[in-house]
Design a protein around this motif. Sequence first.
Motif, short mmCIF file in Angstrom:
data_model
loop_
_atom_site.label_atom_id
_atom_site.label_comp_id
_atom_site.label_asym_id
_atom_site.label_seq_id
_atom_site.Cartn_x
_atom_site.Cartn_y
_atom_site.Cartn_z
N PHE A 159 50.36 42.78 51.01
CA PHE A 159 50.75 43.32 49.63
C PHE A 159 51.34 44.92 49.72
O PHE A 159 51.27 45.44 50.74
N PHE A 193 49.82 37.75 55.24
CA PHE A 193 48.90 37.35 54.46
C PHE A 193 48.28 38.49 53.73
O PHE A 193 48.12 39.48 54.10
N VAL A 220 42.52 40.75 44.13
CA VAL A 220 41.66 41.79 44.33
C VAL A 220 40.51 41.60 45.34
O VAL A 220 40.08 42.47 46.25
N ARG A 254 44.30 36.70 39.67
CA ARG A 254 44.39 38.03 40.11
C ARG A 254 42.91 38.40 40.71
O ARG A 254 42.75 39.24 41.41
N LEU A 272 48.07 49.05 41.53
CA LEU A 272 47.94 48.56 40.52
C LEU A 272 46.41 47.78 40.18
O LEU A 272 46.19 47.53 38.97
N MET A 273 46.06 47.25 41.34
CA MET A 273 44.73 46.53 41.30
C MET A 273 43.64 47.39 40.64
O MET A 273 42.61 46.93 40.05
N GLY A 274 44.00 48.82 40.55
CA GLY A 274 42.92 49.70 39.86
C GLY A 274 42.81 49.42 38.49
O GLY A 274 41.76 49.88 37.81
N PHE A 293 52.22 49.61 46.17
CA PHE A 293 52.16 49.59 44.40
C PHE A 293 51.26 48.56 44.02
O PHE A 293 50.57 48.86 43.09
N GLU A 294 51.27 47.29 44.49
CA GLU A 294 50.45 46.26 44.08
C GLU A 294 49.02 46.70 44.33
O GLU A 294 48.10 46.38 43.39
N VAL A 295 48.60 47.19 45.40
CA VAL A 295 47.20 47.55 45.67
C VAL A 295 46.94 48.68 44.62
O VAL A 295 45.75 48.70 43.94
N ARG A 333 44.48 54.29 43.59
CA ARG A 333 43.97 53.35 43.05
C ARG A 333 42.70 53.56 42.30
O ARG A 333 42.64 53.22 41.32
N PRO A 386 52.43 37.72 48.62
CA PRO A 386 50.90 37.25 48.78
C PRO A 386 50.43 37.23 47.48
O PRO A 386 49.26 36.71 47.37
N ASP A 387 51.03 37.57 46.20
CA ASP A 387 50.32 37.57 44.87
C ASP A 387 49.77 36.22 44.48
O ASP A 387 50.85 35.23 44.02
N LEU A 412 35.89 47.09 41.66
CA LEU A 412 36.91 46.98 40.85
C LEU A 412 36.74 46.08 39.59
O LEU A 412 37.49 45.66 38.82
N PRO A 422 59.31 48.62 41.07
CA PRO A 422 59.43 47.47 41.82
C PRO A 422 58.58 46.29 41.50
O PRO A 422 59.15 45.07 41.63
N TYR A 423 57.43 46.50 40.82
CA TYR A 423 56.65 45.35 40.73
C TYR A 423 57.22 44.23 39.76
O TYR A 423 57.31 43.08 40.03
N LEU A 426 40.99 42.77 48.99
CA LEU A 426 40.45 43.79 49.37
C LEU A 426 39.02 43.20 49.85
O LEU A 426 38.71 42.14 49.67
#
Lengths: 268, 362, 317
Positions: free
Chosen positions: A92, B362, B246, B242, A99-101, A95-97, A152, B303-304, B257, B17-18, B249
């Motif tokens: 990832f 990954f 998450v 989504r 944004l997970m916040g 930024f994606e990480v 985050r 990977p999204d 989260l 960027p996203y 992690l």
Amino acid sequence: MSSLKLQDVTLAYGKRVVLRNISLETRANEVLGIVGPNGCGKSTLIKGITRVLGLSSGCISIGGQDITKLSAGELARLIAVVPQNPVLPEAFTAFEVVLMGRTPHLGFLQYEGQREVSIAMHSMELTQTQYLAERRVGELSGGEKQRLTIARALTQEPRIILLDEPTAHLDINYQIETLDLIADLCAQESLTALAALHDLNLAAQYCDRIIMLNNGQIQAEGSPAAVITAQNIRDVYGAEVCIRPHPINNLPTTLITAGNGKNGRKRW
Amino acid sequence: MLPEITKDSVSTESAPPYPLQWRKRIYAMLGLVVLLIAVVILAISVDSPYIPFSTTFQVIFSKLPFVSTSSTWSPGVEKVILHLRMPRIILSGLVGAALAVAGATYQGLFRNPLADPYLIGVSQGAALGAVIGFMLPFSWGMWNLGAAPMFAFAGGLGAVSIVYSLARVGKTLPMTTLILAGVALGAFLSAITTFLMLRSGDTLHGVYSWLLGGFSCVSWTEVEISLPFVVIGVLFISLYGRSLNVMQLDEEQAQQLGINVERTKRILLLAATLITAVAVSFSGIIGFVGIIIPHAVRLIWGPDYRFLLPLSTLAGSIFLILANLLARTILTPTVIPLGIITAFLGAPFFLYLLRQRKRAIF
Amino acid sequence: MSRFRKRVMPLVSLLLVLVMVLAVAVGCGKTEETPPPSTTISVTDDLGKTIELDKPAEKIVSLAPSNTEIVFAVGAGDKLIGRTDYCNFPPEASSVESIAGYSTPNIDAIVLLDPDIVLATGAHNQYGGTADLEDLGLTVVTLAPESLSDILGNITMVGTLTGNDTEAAQVVADMQSRIDFISDRTAGLSEGQKPQVLHVTWHDPLWTAGSGTFIQEIIELAGGVNIFDDVTGDVQVDTDTAVLRNPQVITVVSGHGSAMRTSYDYIIAEDSPFNITDAYISGGIHLINADLACRAGPRVVEALELFAKFIHPETFV
């Protein structure tokens, strides 16, 4: 204001009790430091507060609400965590990480909009990580990852932020930057920080209050000057140190002396 | 010194960027839908024996509502297109989608890039369940296909729980133990399946060729039964995109989260195993689809999981339709088992993944 | 951006669902039914199923070499439009389009040929193939003969289905007379005059034909005793047992559909386990073409004549 309150909290892994009958309460806009030797239960306390570890007894509440009655999402909107050694998915982007916040603020099927993106970008600016935005997490250094997790946590827009050794991997400049940021946010916005810290000098400089843990119980609690004393450090860590007021702000400063360890040889 | 220069190069004003990736990935999805339709038409025509594209188009158009054309083709052609090839192609697409999405889901849940319904033993568990189902004398309600799908689901679920508990080391699920446990259990379950088939003699002659994987004779009945399960299962899992992101992690952070980790894990495990079981009960054991497709999608589109899942659905369908076409035409007119084709393409890719740990995909 | 996303996402999923629904709708389209025509031809196949045709079959697909031979024998070879890869007799059969192997026929190819009848075997029925073909609206006739007279019956049946009853009757009469010629000469033999016969279909492991097979019937008609008449069907047996039962005649099938002679070479070799049997010592080991010995077609009578020569060379020259 939502304050975090622990009443007679006992936390255990199976039969091994790590924290026994802890009671504490945060005050609005303060930075509350948790110090103590390795294994004293700093990280366990954070796991208990975020319900990763169930309570053996006692009660934890936020703004009077029992946390066990909140959903995972509701709790995550109130409390954000900056873990010590976070596992981050390598593929990832940073930024994606960050944004997970926003996860706890979004509906199940809702996608991030412009608002979410700007909150995340803002957090990255605050933590000076915006230059990492498009980099993959796998390419980042330990310190960069740590600042990313702080970004985050800020993106979560929590009332309370729990930091587990937030400066462990940081160079001294980023230690200062990061804790300055946390202290400023607490002072200016409605944020309360609970930080487990390793470095007694950082704790003394940045915390409004400090709790010193020893063997799963609170040894001392109060202002830095009241907690960071040679006697307390001798009792808790078994170390001989010298405490002096900081030359600029008079906060207690821990000075060590080479050869002062238990098996040390006097050098001076 | 702080890297001040970068502050200007990336700011909130310039396009973040996203969202740019969003547009790219949506175009990818539309592109794959078009490709899927093209592949379906290709597979209808170029199968063995060949039917000209023009005839294929004419037959399909004549069957669309509000279109009336005079038929200039033989009734055999229409029968082959509508009652042999269409159900076969749609079922292989459904199975490809199911296996690819199940693979992606297992990979996400176990945070392990090598998880695949075949490699972690779920397929073999489902196959054993299905064989037991085939052997039972009764049929289940309206399903004249008997109890096989139900038993396959139970078998797959049993296998995944055994592998999960065997491979778990503390709170983590290391890659090596997962694959070792999966391969060992898979071999064990395959042995039981083979034994049962030897014992049962004549009644299971058809089961053996089924077990090798393939769609030699598929009717619309199989499509009608599997379609709702696969479509609902895949859509359902896709909703959890989504959450799966998450959960990449660790579980502790996901919990912090706001993800209800335990519930999400259970739901996704059940859904992935269900679609695997449906795929196995209609097509036998087809390995490696669940590993090739999600990783190829990751390599190309990132990977999204919100995109990985729908893109894998489409790419999995396309892949298996093409693999099935290859299986049927490579030694024309003899049909070779589909499992052989996917293993032939998938095993080298698997080894490549195993070797290549430098670039994080990954 | 956000709007774009929210609009396109459901669109994409909707499109997907639409494609799937459309696909199912196309497939489920009903085919109009025609009223049943008045039947002029009616036969019952070996599964006990009645097959009715309003006119002789013009387009025939055969799923086995034996069936192909029957079709040609009754003079309907020109109506054969599909055969298997193994259909090599008569030579004209090779000019007919193949629909792949005997056990793995290509169903697409069969349906595309749009045949009036498909001639299957018992094995196809066992694998579920006949039911699949019938589901597609094809007329499947299953030939599953268990004896020589069943084969003659099958020839008559194929003759009826193709409208070549006369040719079929001639073939059957010819075959019957050749069978009778042999059975007339072996009928009076006492048990002691009947040689012990081992029929080998493969040598490693040893496979033979037991009771309930043509070979058993052929051996008996030819005036021999099958040493493995105590087992049923095509079976694997123990080599030691076969040697101990001391066959006086051994018939060895050549490699299936090819000129391979490995089983024969193995059995006649100097170090063969059979080198102590009467058959080995007296030169009673014979090679027989697999196409003759394994096909339940018109050439089964040729196989019978060969067996008769092998078993009673003094009577049949």
